[in-house]
Design an enzyme around this catalytic site. Structure first.
Site, PDB file in Angstrom:
ATOM      1  N   GLU A   6      21.701  -1.368  34.773  1.00 41.16           N
ATOM      2  CA  GLU A   6      22.741  -0.417  34.357  1.00 41.16           C
ATOM      3  C   GLU A   6      24.023  -0.501  35.190  1.00 41.16           C
ATOM      4  O   GLU A   6      25.127  -0.423  34.646  1.00 41.16           O
ATOM      5  CB  GLU A   6      22.196   1.020  34.387  1.00 41.16           C
ATOM      6  CG  GLU A   6      21.233   1.360  33.265  1.00 41.16           C
ATOM      7  CD  GLU A   6      19.832   0.776  33.455  1.00 41.16           C
ATOM      8  OE1 GLU A   6      19.541   0.289  34.564  1.00 41.16           O
ATOM      9  OE2 GLU A   6      19.025   0.803  32.513  1.00 41.16           O
ATOM     10  N   ASP A  23      19.368   9.490  30.866  1.00 49.08           N
ATOM     11  CA  ASP A  23      18.666   9.610  32.149  1.00 49.08           C
ATOM     12  C   ASP A  23      18.880   8.383  33.033  1.00 49.08           C
ATOM     13  O   ASP A  23      18.780   8.464  34.246  1.00 49.08           O
ATOM     14  CB  ASP A  23      17.170   9.809  31.902  1.00 49.08           C
ATOM     15  CG  ASP A  23      16.912  11.007  31.018  1.00 49.08           C
ATOM     16  OD1 ASP A  23      16.497  12.043  31.526  1.00 49.08           O
ATOM     17  OD2 ASP A  23      17.167  10.907  29.796  1.00 49.08           O
ATOM     18  N   TYR A  24      19.166   7.241  32.425  1.00 52.66           N
ATOM     19  CA  TYR A  24      19.332   6.011  33.212  1.00 52.66           C
ATOM     20  C   TYR A  24      20.787   5.753  33.591  1.00 52.66           C
ATOM     21  O   TYR A  24      21.092   4.786  34.268  1.00 52.66           O
ATOM     22  CB  TYR A  24      18.715   4.812  32.467  1.00 52.66           C
ATOM     23  CG  TYR A  24      17.301   5.127  32.038  1.00 52.66           C
ATOM     24  CD1 TYR A  24      16.462   5.804  32.922  1.00 52.66           C
ATOM     25  CD2 TYR A  24      16.825   4.832  30.779  1.00 52.66           C
ATOM     26  CE1 TYR A  24      15.175   6.164  32.543  1.00 52.66           C
ATOM     27  CE2 TYR A  24      15.542   5.184  30.403  1.00 52.66           C
ATOM     28  CZ  TYR A  24      14.715   5.855  31.291  1.00 52.66           C
ATOM     29  OH  TYR A  24      13.450   6.216  30.930  1.00 52.66           O
ATOM     30  N   GLN A  78      21.085   2.741  27.870  1.00 51.15           N
ATOM     31  CA  GLN A  78      20.121   3.046  26.804  1.00 51.15           C
ATOM     32  C   GLN A  78      19.775   4.533  26.687  1.00 51.15           C
ATOM     33  O   GLN A  78      19.688   5.062  25.589  1.00 51.15           O
ATOM     34  CB  GLN A  78      18.863   2.215  27.023  1.00 51.15           C
ATOM     35  CG  GLN A  78      18.051   2.061  25.776  1.00 51.15           C
ATOM     36  CD  GLN A  78      17.064   0.902  25.908  1.00 51.15           C
ATOM     37  OE1 GLN A  78      16.119   0.951  26.687  1.00 51.15           O
ATOM     38  NE2 GLN A  78      17.307  -0.152  25.151  1.00 51.15           N
ATOM     39  N   HIS A 123      13.263  11.300  29.523  1.00 52.60           N
ATOM     40  CA  HIS A 123      13.781  11.022  28.188  1.00 52.60           C
ATOM     41  C   HIS A 123      14.411  12.229  27.536  1.00 52.60           C
ATOM     42  O   HIS A 123      14.718  12.209  26.354  1.00 52.60           O
ATOM     43  CB  HIS A 123      12.676  10.461  27.279  1.00 52.60           C
ATOM     44  CG  HIS A 123      12.270   9.085  27.665  1.00 52.60           C
ATOM     45  ND1 HIS A 123      11.324   8.831  28.621  1.00 52.60           N
ATOM     46  CD2 HIS A 123      12.716   7.880  27.251  1.00 52.60           C
ATOM     47  CE1 HIS A 123      11.191   7.523  28.777  1.00 52.60           C
ATOM     48  NE2 HIS A 123      12.025   6.922  27.958  1.00 52.60           N
ATOM     49  N   GLU A 152      21.256  -3.112  26.819  1.00 57.21           N
ATOM     50  CA  GLU A 152      19.840  -3.468  26.659  1.00 57.21           C
ATOM     51  C   GLU A 152      19.428  -3.281  25.200  1.00 57.21           C
ATOM     52  O   GLU A 152      19.653  -2.195  24.638  1.00 57.21           O
ATOM     53  CB  GLU A 152      18.992  -2.584  27.575  1.00 57.21           C
ATOM     54  CG  GLU A 152      19.327  -2.778  29.050  1.00 57.21           C
ATOM     55  CD  GLU A 152      19.005  -1.578  29.918  1.00 57.21           C
ATOM     56  OE1 GLU A 152      18.227  -0.707  29.491  1.00 57.21           O
ATOM     57  OE2 GLU A 152      19.557  -1.510  31.033  1.00 57.21           O
TER      58      GLU A 152
END
Ligand SMILES: Cc1ncc(C[n+]2csc(CCOP(=O)(O)OP(=O)(O)O)c2C)c(N)n1
Length: 794
Positions: free
Chosen positions: A515, A540-541, A537, A582, A484
């Site tokens: 993802e 956390d993701y 990115q 984040h 991304e």
């Protein structure tokens, strides 16, 4: 190709043999020779039609119903089918998994014994199946995408080992019910966006185990649901969508002919919804379908059985006489049964021989003992009945050793050797190939030290990375970076700034927010010889991709016992920003789920580049977590950016000290170093160690060496309590036997149990800070010497 009578009869015979294999396979489970069975009966006609369009270089990503396709293409033999059913632990017998996978989990060997690639552009391949349904789909994205890259990137043209001009199709298969999974939709969307040559078959037998389509799919019709993905007549992006009945062999052949031709030539993907399939023996050997299908449905299934229908059709068309057909069927039945017997003999004979050897050892030991009753009872048990598994031999050998423990040691040696050999072989059979064991293993990459010119400039971290990625992209045309905001923007922290313009839009590419399929795309690309560097990115993701990371990437080498690999590089950024999504650092959740993937946690971008270099020189997959708040911090620019390597699993001592060892990684290195300076002003000298990688962990056991000197140890990170600090503690105290050197209780400093809150105070009260580390170490030293370090706070 014209479908002649000969071809039709041949296809029927493959279907018939496959059906026989299903019938016999089920019997083998119920007779106790195999543990579990799941078969492809009811799906045969579509699969022989599909096999007709499969070409060398093509690759499958499917699931456990595909035995007929595998048999029809020759990627599976009947004997191999039964070998896997019997869990025969030998890749010669079960090339898919060496006895590691449940039955009907298909794979071909895409690697030579030394781990190098076979010429996969010239052979049939099947990527290795996984059990979680729908998880074959993200990988399919990359398997198909590779063809696009091989066709469109000039510098890849000569890689004919992997592709001939991108002419290869990736064939996906999935059950109707699994189309309810998010992974399916994400993958379909990604394939549609990318416009890559995937031909996806949905095998629709109306059920997912017991649950019918009414509960699975809106309007119960997957093709209808997918209609928005249909491309415009005569062009545009999207899919060609076909609907065809699973017993209609001529229509199936024609459908696949058209779908494959267009996919191969124009790279337009298609979806083939195969309806009216059946499941004559039910879902698996775990239950009976009479429990959830009513009489009407069962009668309908019998009437629409594709093998019977094909048989009736061939006879009605006078393709051959009934007597001829019966003769062939009898030959086929015999052939399947002979394959079954050979597979059983091959799987069981070595265990029988080993049982005889164990019996021989015990029989020759018994007369040498005064008290031999217990041994003779074990020998008698061995004589009486064949054991079914080697674990019984290991256990009986241990029982015999215990019964004979008073005998002189040398007499016990043959029995001990037998047991040791079994355990060693067991490890080789069941614990090998988690990571690469080839000459390209990341653990074998020679270390090249970082070099600096005398006047090395200082650049911000992201600029160091940016220069590194530039060098890496220039060095290897197969390196493809994507994620991304990676393409046009050059990633959200500018690591790739300007590199799309320089290296081209296919080398440095944007993706949608997806993802799981970013990772799947990388897996598929890597399986076709490319070097994907995919970006998630934020750490956390990664959770969105974690299931595929864990179930597919981390197991691919293991589940094929070294027959396949996917050297994927995953880049992400984490630790230390602010806010619930984040600033997470859920490292323990990650490292415990991805054994099979190396996990690197560099403290700055110089170290990150060195770890990328190491991984890029290897054939192992790796995850690199860059430090989020490190991109703007200045670092000296190494003069050998593309060359230096940082060995995996080798901690670095950042600061020497004699009083206490502080072990940490990533963003916490700076915090711990600052705390160590503050402690030093009070006369406490902490040795600070950056582990650099969590998987592998401290291979030379440097941390325990430090502990020997200090006698005290503290583990610090931003994970939850009992997370990665506990992992590091176990590694040092248990695995490295550090407990022996402890003069004080070991301590772990972590973040709170909750997600880190936003803002400066949210951060301060959620995560370890310089103060937390200072206080904890001071308290430790207070316990050691209260006079020198008096309590001053409470
Ligand atoms: C993610 C996941 N959830 C549940 C299961 C258990 N399970 C195995 S097969 C199956 C049904 C799948 O149905 P379908 O996709 O229609 O394929 P079929 O078996 O009917 O060919 C389920 C629920 C699984 N293997 N993976």
């Amino acid at each position: 190709m014209k479908i002649t009578t000969e071809i039709i009869v041949d296809d029927y015979r493959v279907m018939f043999r496959s059906r026989q294999a299903s019938l016999l396979g089920r019997k083998e489970v119920f007779s106790g020779k195999a543990k579990f069975g799941i078969f492809g009966d009811g799906k045969e006609a579509a699969q022989v039609a599909l096999a007709r369009v499969f070409r060398p270089g093509d690759i499958r990503s499917g699931y456990y119903r595909d035995q007929t396709f595998m048999l029809a293409t020759g990627m599976l033999t009947l004997e191999q089918f039964f070998a896997q059913l019997y869990a025969h632990a030998d890749v010669d017998a079960d090339p898919a998994s060496g006895g590691r996978q449940m039955t009907s989990h298909f794979a071909t060997r895409m690697l030579e014994a030394d781990g190098s690639w076979k010429p996969i552009a010239d052979i049939f391949s099947s990527s290795a199946d996984v059990s979680p349904t729908g998880s074959q789909m993200p990988r399919l994205v990359g398997l198909a995408y590779a063809s696009k890259l091989y066709r469109q990137i000039e510098d890849l043209r000569e890689r004919t080992r992997f592709s001939h001009d991108g002419n290869e199709i990736a064939f996906g298969t999935i059950g109707n019910a699994s189309c309810a999974e998010g992974l399916f939709w994400e993958s379909i969307n990604a394939i549609g966006v990318l416009q890559v040559p995937a031909v996806i078959s949905v095998w629709d037998d109306h059920y997912g185990i017991s649950v019918p389509n009414e509960y699975q799919i809106t309007k119960t019709e997957i093709a209808e649901m997918l209609s928005g993905f249909q491309r415009e007549q005569g062009g545009g992006t999207g899919f060609d969508i076909h609907r065809v009945k699973g017993w209609d062999y001529p229509a199936l052949c024609e459908t696949y002919r058209v779908a494959a031709e267009i996919a191969r030539r124009d790279h337009v993907p298609s979806i083939v919804h195969v309806t009216e399939m059946t499941q004559p023996q039910g879902h698996s050997t775990s239950g009976s379908h009479e429990r959830y299908k009513d009489g009407e449905r069962l009668a309908w299934e019998q009437e629409h059985d594709c093998v019977d229908k094909m048989r009736r059709w061939m006879l009605s068309q006078s393709m051959l006489k009934a007597s001829e057909l019966e003769k062939k069927e009898q030959e086929d039945r015999d052939e399947v049964d002979a394959a079954r017997r050979r597979a059983w003999e091959a799987a069981s004979a070595p265990i029988r021989d080993e049982q005889q050897r164990l019996l021989g050892e015990i029989e020759s030991l018994a007369p040498q003992l005064d008290e031999r009753g217990a041994l003779e009872r074990i020998a008698e048990a061995l004589r009486q009945r064949p054991v079914s598994a080697r674990r019984d031999l290991v256990r009986l050998a241990a029982d015999a050793l215990l019964a004979a423990h008073t005998a002189p040691s040398e007499r016990l040696e043959p029995l001990r050797r037998f047991r040791r050999e079994q355990l060693d072989l067991g490890r080789e059979r069941y614990a090998s190939h988690l990571y690469s064991e080839t000459a390209q293993s990341a653990l074998r990459v020679p270390e090249v030290p970082i070099a600096y010119a005398a006047e090395a400039p200082e650049l911000r971290g992201f600029e160091v990375l940016n220069r590194f990625f530039d060098v890496a992209l220039a060095r290897d045309p197969a390196l493809i970076a994507f994620g991304e905001d990676v393409g046009q923007l050059g990633d959200v922290n500018q690591g790739f700034a300007g590199l799309q313009q320089k290296h081209g839009p296919l080398r440095v590419t944007d993706t949608g927010i997806r993802e799981a399929t970013i990772l799947g795309q990388a897996i598929g690309m890597a399986m076709r010889g490319l070097r994907p560097l995919c970006e998630i990115q934020y750490l956390d993701y990664l959770l969105y991709a974690l299931q595929i990371l864990s179930d597919d990437l981390a197991t691919v080498r293991y589940r094929t016992k070294g027959g396949q690999k996917a050297p994927v590089l995953i880049r992400t950024r984490g630790h230390r920003l602010e806010g619930i999504w984040h600033s997470g650092s859920p490292m323990a959740g990650i490292i415990h789920l991805v054994r099979g993937v190396f996990v690197c946690v560099p403290r700055d971008m110089t170290r990150a580049s060195g770890l990328y270099n190491t991984l890029l020189r290897s054939d192992d997959p790796g995850l690199v977590v860059e430090v989020l708040n490190g991109y703007r911090i200045k670092e000296r620019l190494p003069s050998n950016l593309g060359e230096y390597t940082i060995p995996l699993g080798v901690p670095e001592i950042l600061r020497p000290g004699d009083d206490v060892t502080l072990v940490t990684y990533g963003a916490c290195c700076r915090i711990v170093l600052e705390a160590a300076d503050a402690l030093s002003s009070l006369g406490i000298e902490a040795e600070v160690i950056d582990v650099q990688t969590l998987l592998p962990f401290d291979r030379p056991a440097r941390i325990v060496e430090s502990l020997k000197k200090t006698g005290r140890i503290v583990f610090v990170d931003e994970d939850v309590p009992g997370g990665t600090t506990a992992y590091m503690l176990q590694q040092v105290i248990d695995a490295q036997r550090g407990y022996f050197w402890l003069d004080s209780p070991p301590r772990c400093i972590s973040a709170g149990e909750h997600r880190p809150a936003y803002g400066s105070d949210g951060d301060y009260f959620s995560k370890p800070s310089v103060d937390t580390v200072f206080d904890a170490v001071y308290d430790l030293m207070h316990e050691v010497d209260p006079r020198r370090y008096p309590s001053y706070r409470d």
